[in-house]
Structure formats: C-alpha cells, structure tokens
Design a protein around this motif. Structure first.
Motif, PDB file in Angstrom:
ATOM      1  N   HIS A  29       0.882  -1.165   0.000  1.00  0.00           N
ATOM      2  CA  HIS A  29       0.000   0.000   0.000  1.00  0.00           C
ATOM      3  C   HIS A  29       0.919   1.214   0.000  1.00  0.00           C
ATOM      4  N   VAL A  30       0.764   2.039  -1.012  1.00  0.00           N
ATOM      5  CA  VAL A  30       1.630   3.202  -1.204  1.00  0.00           C
ATOM      6  C   VAL A  30       0.752   4.435  -1.376  1.00  0.00           C
ATOM      7  N   GLN A  31       1.180   5.547  -0.808  1.00  0.00           N
ATOM      8  CA  GLN A  31       0.539   6.831  -1.058  1.00  0.00           C
ATOM      9  C   GLN A  31       1.589   7.750  -1.669  1.00  0.00           C
ATOM     10  N   ILE A  32       1.221   8.379  -2.785  1.00  0.00           N
ATOM     11  CA  ILE A  32       2.138   9.302  -3.470  1.00  0.00           C
ATOM     12  C   ILE A  32       1.429  10.642  -3.590  1.00  0.00           C
ATOM     13  N   MET A  33       2.117  11.684  -3.114  1.00  0.00           N
ATOM     14  CA  MET A  33       1.531  13.020  -3.072  1.00  0.00           C
ATOM     15  C   MET A  33       2.618  14.046  -3.407  1.00  0.00           C
ATOM     16  N   GLY A  34       2.274  15.028  -4.240  1.00  0.00           N
ATOM     17  CA  GLY A  34       3.182  16.125  -4.542  1.00  0.00           C
ATOM     18  C   GLY A  34       4.005  15.906  -5.783  1.00  0.00           C
ATOM     19  N   GLU A  35       4.808  16.910  -6.087  1.00  0.00           N
ATOM     20  CA  GLU A  35       5.726  16.874  -7.232  1.00  0.00           C
ATOM     21  C   GLU A  35       7.065  17.435  -6.803  1.00  0.00           C
ATOM     22  N   GLY A  36       8.112  16.991  -7.484  1.00  0.00           N
ATOM     23  CA  GLY A  36       9.462  17.426  -7.172  1.00  0.00           C
ATOM     24  C   GLY A  36      10.352  16.222  -6.955  1.00  0.00           C
ATOM     25  N   PRO A  37      11.490  16.428  -6.307  1.00  0.00           N
ATOM     26  CA  PRO A  37      12.381  15.300  -6.021  1.00  0.00           C
ATOM     27  C   PRO A  37      11.664  14.284  -5.126  1.00  0.00           C
ATOM     28  N   ASP A  38      11.977  13.017  -5.319  1.00  0.00           N
ATOM     29  CA  ASP A  38      11.347  11.958  -4.538  1.00  0.00           C
ATOM     30  C   ASP A  38      11.826  11.988  -3.091  1.00  0.00           C
ATOM     31  N   LEU A  39      10.883  11.767  -2.190  1.00  0.00           N
ATOM     32  CA  LEU A  39      11.165  11.674  -0.764  1.00  0.00           C
ATOM     33  C   LEU A  39      10.422  10.446  -0.246  1.00  0.00           C
ATOM     34  N   LEU A  40      11.164   9.420   0.151  1.00  0.00           N
ATOM     35  CA  LEU A  40      10.570   8.179   0.641  1.00  0.00           C
ATOM     36  C   LEU A  40      10.331   8.289   2.136  1.00  0.00           C
ATOM     37  N   LEU A  41       9.092   8.052   2.562  1.00  0.00           N
ATOM     38  CA  LEU A  41       8.710   8.147   3.966  1.00  0.00           C
ATOM     39  C   LEU A  41       8.439   6.741   4.495  1.00  0.00           C
ATOM     40  N   LEU A  42       9.225   6.319   5.471  1.00  0.00           N
ATOM     41  CA  LEU A  42       9.079   4.997   6.075  1.00  0.00           C
ATOM     42  C   LEU A  42       8.690   5.158   7.534  1.00  0.00           C
ATOM     43  N   HIS A  43       7.593   4.546   7.934  1.00  0.00           N
ATOM     44  CA  HIS A  43       7.113   4.643   9.309  1.00  0.00           C
ATOM     45  C   HIS A  43       7.875   3.691  10.218  1.00  0.00           C
ATOM     46  N   GLY A  44       7.688   3.861  11.510  1.00  0.00           N
ATOM     47  CA  GLY A  44       8.293   2.985  12.494  1.00  0.00           C
ATOM     48  C   GLY A  44       7.427   1.778  12.790  1.00  0.00           C
ATOM     49  N   ALA A  45       7.876   0.965  13.714  1.00  0.00           N
ATOM     50  CA  ALA A  45       7.153  -0.251  14.095  1.00  0.00           C
ATOM     51  C   ALA A  45       5.745   0.101  14.568  1.00  0.00           C
ATOM     52  N   GLY A  46       4.781  -0.661  14.075  1.00  0.00           N
ATOM     53  CA  GLY A  46       3.398  -0.460  14.464  1.00  0.00           C
ATOM     54  C   GLY A  46       2.713   0.701  13.766  1.00  0.00           C
ATOM     55  N   GLY A  47       3.394   1.368  12.848  1.00  0.00           N
ATOM     56  CA  GLY A  47       2.812   2.502  12.128  1.00  0.00           C
ATOM     57  C   GLY A  47       2.283   2.095  10.772  1.00  0.00           C
ATOM     58  N   ALA A  48       1.998   3.091   9.979  1.00  0.00           N
ATOM     59  CA  ALA A  48       1.512   2.901   8.611  1.00  0.00           C
ATOM     60  C   ALA A  48       1.569   4.268   7.937  1.00  0.00           C
ATOM     61  N   THR A  49       1.053   4.372   6.726  1.00  0.00           N
ATOM     62  CA  THR A  49       1.095   5.659   6.026  1.00  0.00           C
ATOM     63  C   THR A  49       0.408   6.753   6.831  1.00  0.00           C
ATOM     64  N   GLN A  50      -0.568   6.381   7.645  1.00  0.00           N
ATOM     65  CA  GLN A  50      -1.248   7.383   8.451  1.00  0.00           C
ATOM     66  C   GLN A  50      -0.312   8.077   9.439  1.00  0.00           C
ATOM     67  N   SER A  51       0.867   7.503   9.683  1.00  0.00           N
ATOM     68  CA  SER A  51       1.858   8.152  10.543  1.00  0.00           C
ATOM     69  C   SER A  51       2.293   9.500   9.981  1.00  0.00           C
ATOM     70  N   TRP A  52       2.161   9.675   8.673  1.00  0.00           N
ATOM     71  CA  TRP A  52       2.613  10.883   7.980  1.00  0.00           C
ATOM     72  C   TRP A  52       1.469  11.850   7.671  1.00  0.00           C
ATOM     73  N   ARG A  53       0.273  11.614   8.224  1.00  0.00           N
ATOM     74  CA  ARG A  53      -0.918  12.386   7.855  1.00  0.00           C
ATOM     75  C   ARG A  53      -0.741  13.888   7.997  1.00  0.00           C
ATOM     76  N   GLY A  54      -0.036  14.359   8.993  1.00  0.00           N
ATOM     77  CA  GLY A  54       0.145  15.798   9.180  1.00  0.00           C
ATOM     78  C   GLY A  54       1.311  16.370   8.393  1.00  0.00           C
TER      79      GLY A  54
END
Length: 102
Positions: A29-54
């Motif tokens: 499950h991947v969420q891709i948002m925005g344009e520009g250079p790629d920035l890979l966001l990896l959550h910690g243990a027990g997290g998910a993409t929702q960790s980056w919601r803000g």
C-alpha cells in the motif's frame, strides 16, 4: 489485483494505490503526493502511512512524497515468511522503487 477498500477515514486515502510485491501473495500500500524530487517516507514499528498524515501535505509542497505501509502493517500484506528483517525489507523496498522508477 483485486480491489481493496480503504476505510473512509484513512488519512489521504485518495492518494493510495496498491502494488504487487516481487513475491507472489503480497501487496504494497503506497501513497504518493506532490511533485518534485522523490522523498521516501518509512514509518516505524506499528505505524503505517497514516503516521505521515500531518507532515506529508507540507512536504508535498516541495517533494513527491512516497509513503508506504511496511509488510504486515496498514494495508500492506507480507508475501513470504522471513521477509521482516532489515536486510530483506531493505531489499524488497529497493526492488519496489527500482520497478516503479523512484
């Protein structure tokens, strides 16, 4: 790949997509948002993409943010036993990025 329903209150669900893993039976499950250079966001243990919601919408003003649920967390499904260690996980994420061009 079968259609997967995302909870209506899952943060940024409109940016979600599902990608097959290199090994049969798994999915990313991947969420891709925005344009520009790629920035890979990896959550910690027990997290998910929702960790980056803000933070993700703020970063997406300048970067193409790529957040993924690690195998067995959020909406990602692990493809094989024994793929949870750091080395297999790094290898699987590298293969996914190479296949997807990021």
């Amino acid at each position: 790949m079968a259609r997967i329903a995302i909870a209506p209150d899952w943060p940024h669900a409109e940016f979600s997509r599902f990608l097959p893993t290199a090994r049969e039976g798994g999915r990313w499950h991947v969420q891709i948002m925005g344009e520009g250079p790629d920035l890979l966001l990896l959550h910690g243990a027990g997290g998910a993409t929702q960790s980056w919601r803000g933070l993700m919408p703020i970063l997406a003003r300048r970067y193409r943010c790529i957040a993924l649920d690690l195998p067995g967390q959020g909406y990602s499904r692990a493809s094989a036993p024994g793929r949870y260690g750091l080395d297999p996980l790094a290898s699987d994420i590298t293969a996914l990025g190479a296949r997807e061009g990021w």
